[in-house]
Design a protein around this motif. Structure first.
Motif, PDB file in Angstrom:
ATOM      1  N   UNK B  55       0.833  -1.204   0.000  1.00 52.20           N
ATOM      2  CA  UNK B  55       0.000   0.000   0.000  1.00 52.20           C
ATOM      3  C   UNK B  55       0.870   1.258   0.000  1.00 52.20           C
ATOM      4  N   UNK B  56       1.904   1.252   0.807  1.00 55.10           N
ATOM      5  CA  UNK B  56       2.808   2.414   0.837  1.00 55.10           C
ATOM      6  C   UNK B  56       3.438   2.661  -0.515  1.00 55.10           C
ATOM      7  N   UNK B  57       3.867   1.585  -1.155  1.00 56.06           N
ATOM      8  CA  UNK B  57       4.470   1.722  -2.480  1.00 56.06           C
ATOM      9  C   UNK B  57       3.442   2.218  -3.493  1.00 56.06           C
ATOM     10  N   UNK B  60       2.867   5.837  -3.002  1.00 57.43           N
ATOM     11  CA  UNK B  60       4.063   6.568  -3.421  1.00 57.43           C
ATOM     12  C   UNK B  60       4.171   6.638  -4.950  1.00 57.43           C
TER      13      UNK B  60
END
Lengths: 399, 98
Positions: B55-57, B60
């Motif tokens: 999710x963070x990737x 981003x």
């Protein structure tokens, strides 16, 4: 609520934890334990070995053999000596008793010398053991390795009891979550000579992630209350609380350190997360002030690294350093520990050992969850700070 | 200006997202990657934060240039049946808005 559980079974090789046998005349190692077979079962015998610089003369044998001429006492109580065993060459004797091996022990020989000698088992050091030349005899004490088959179970449990997803992105940092974590890490062993002990904590954790060189890296800041226990075999306690402290911790994955393995995986197609070098700092605030480990501020610094070359060869390394910051002079205030493990994903050997599918489930369920490993570890680390040199093979599984 | 949200662009972004997590195999050729048995199983049992990394990737990569799409804050569910194909079907195509 999220639950993470890792369970490892370790079987220590060579039937023993090999204690350091290095002998230093000015700082010799201490007592301690051996085993004896009684009615077909191993029984742990606690003894102090006294080595004479020359054989005891026949005229002194009765004096030396008399338990009443020896006295062992700890910080708060006096122990009785059951027997005095003398070696064939009459240059060594074992004082056998049932004392708390974690106590600071003092020894007095009353049969010609009244010199008091202190052993500090808790820190693994002792004061000088020589009775001095010109007296009845010189002595040194020696730690004896136990001769038993030893095993241990290592666990890592992490429960995110409450988790708040923050999702704040900016400047390459992703602030992911704030959570209330309940954590327990540690080892249950069959014998207290094996590295053992647990660290359990409850506290708040903040998880920022950050991006560097095209990859994402995790970090964690936590503030928690931690309880440390160890096995106290002398008092038949599995969870002897030895430390209770507030802890401030930081854990960081270092960018670029996984890049070579990441590139290797892109060539081989091995779908596994290429773990970067991870370092952690933990500051534990001093506790009860009773002069034990728990009474001093402590700084733990550790590093872990994994090189997953293939399912057949996964190498994991760990290094740990602890420093007691406000310990008094004479207290052994630092400890170092390292371990290196060579692991195989059991999925990789399923073709050879097909029966594993019946034990561990279908192939897809096995992958990445079950491992066998060989691990070498040496040194002292929290919570028990035992000075051990272990070689173990084991099985690890993840739920 | 946001990139057009179509399958070609989304798949390109998908591989960037996977690569950013550090899963090496994800940067292979797209067609090969989506074959079952190549993709299987990220060792989530060992690295429990893989959904968070994904999710963070995704945030981003997808919310940044050149895509500039809106990403819903939903972590994927990782289980023993997950493949990169199912991850695409059940998660990647669901979280992006443009």
């Amino acid at each position: 609520m999220k639950l993470k559980l890792i369970l490892l079974a370790l079987f220590l090789l060579f039937g023993a934890v090999a204690f350091s046998q290095t002998f230093d005349e000015n700082n010799p190692p201490v007592l301690i334990q051996s085993t004896k077979v009684i009615n077909g079962k191993y029984k742990t015998i606690y003894s102090i070995r006294v080595t004479f610089t020359a054989a005891v003369e026949d005229s002194n044998l009765t004096t030396v053999r008399n338990p009443g001429n020896w006295q062992v006492w700890g910080v708060s109580k006096t122990y009785s000596i059951d027997t005095v065993q003398l070696s064939f060459k009459k240059n060594k004797c074992n004082l056998v008793g049932n004392w708390d091996i974690y106590d600071n022990l003092f020894l007095r020989f009353k049969g010609g010398s009244e010199k008091v000698v202190k052993t500090d088992e808790a820190t693994g050091k002792t004061t000088h053991w020589g009775f001095g030349k010109g007296e009845a005899f010189d002595v040194n004490v020696q730690r004896l390795a136990s001769q038993k088959n030893l095993f241990a179970f290592q666990h890592q449990i992490k429960v995110k009891a409450i988790e708040r997803n923050l999702t704040l992105v900016g400047n390459g940092i992703w602030l992911r979550s704030l959570s209330l974590d309940v954590i327990s890490n540690g080892t249950f062993a069959s014998d207290d000579t094996v590295r053992n002990g647990t660290q359990s904590s409850i506290g708040l954790a903040l998880n920022p992630y950050y991006f560097a060189a095209g990859l994402i890296y995790r970090s964690e800041f936590n503030f928690s209350y931690q309880v440390e226990t160890r096995m106290n075999q002398a008092e038949d306690q599995l969870f002897d609380v030895i430390d209770q402290k507030m802890k401030l911790g930081v854990e960081l994955e270092l960018p670029f350190t996984n890049y070579p393995i990441y590139k290797l995986h892109t060539r081989t197609g091995y779908a596994r997360l290429a773990m970067p070098l991870t370092i952690d700092f933990n500051y534990l605030f001093g506790g009860n002030g009773d002069g034990t480990f728990g009474s001093f501020d402590r700084l733990d610094f550790g590093a872990r690294y994994e090189l997953a070359f293939s399912p057949y060869l996964i190498v994991q390394g760990e290094w740990q350093h602890s420093k007691f910051l406000n310990a008094p002079v004479g207290f052994d205030d630092s400890a170092n520990f390292y371990s290196i493990a060579f692991a195989q994903d059991l999925d990789a050997v399923k073709k050879t050992l097909g029966f594993l599918k019946f034990v561990l489930g279908p192939e897809d369920e096995m992958r990445g969850k079950n491992f066998i490993f060989f691990r070498i570890s040496n040194g002292r680390k929290a919570p028990a700070f035992q000075d051990v040199d272990e070689k173990a093979f084991g099985f690890g599984t993840y739920f | 200006m946001a990139l057009i949200l179509n399958e070609e662009n989304l798949k390109k972004a998908y591989f960037e997202v996977l690569a950013t997590t550090g899963i090496g195999a994800a940067v292979n050729d797209g067609d090969l990657l989506l074959q079952k048995n190549v993709l299987v199983v990220v060792p989530e049992s060992m690295h429990q934060d893989f959904p968070a990394r994904l999710l963070g990737s995704a945030i981003h990569i997808l919310a940044g240039e050149p895509y500039s799409w809106t990403v819903q804050n939903l972590e994927p569910t990782i289980d023993k049946d997950m493949t990169f194909q199912s991850l695409w079907d059940e998660w990647m195509t669901e979280i992006v808005m443009a």
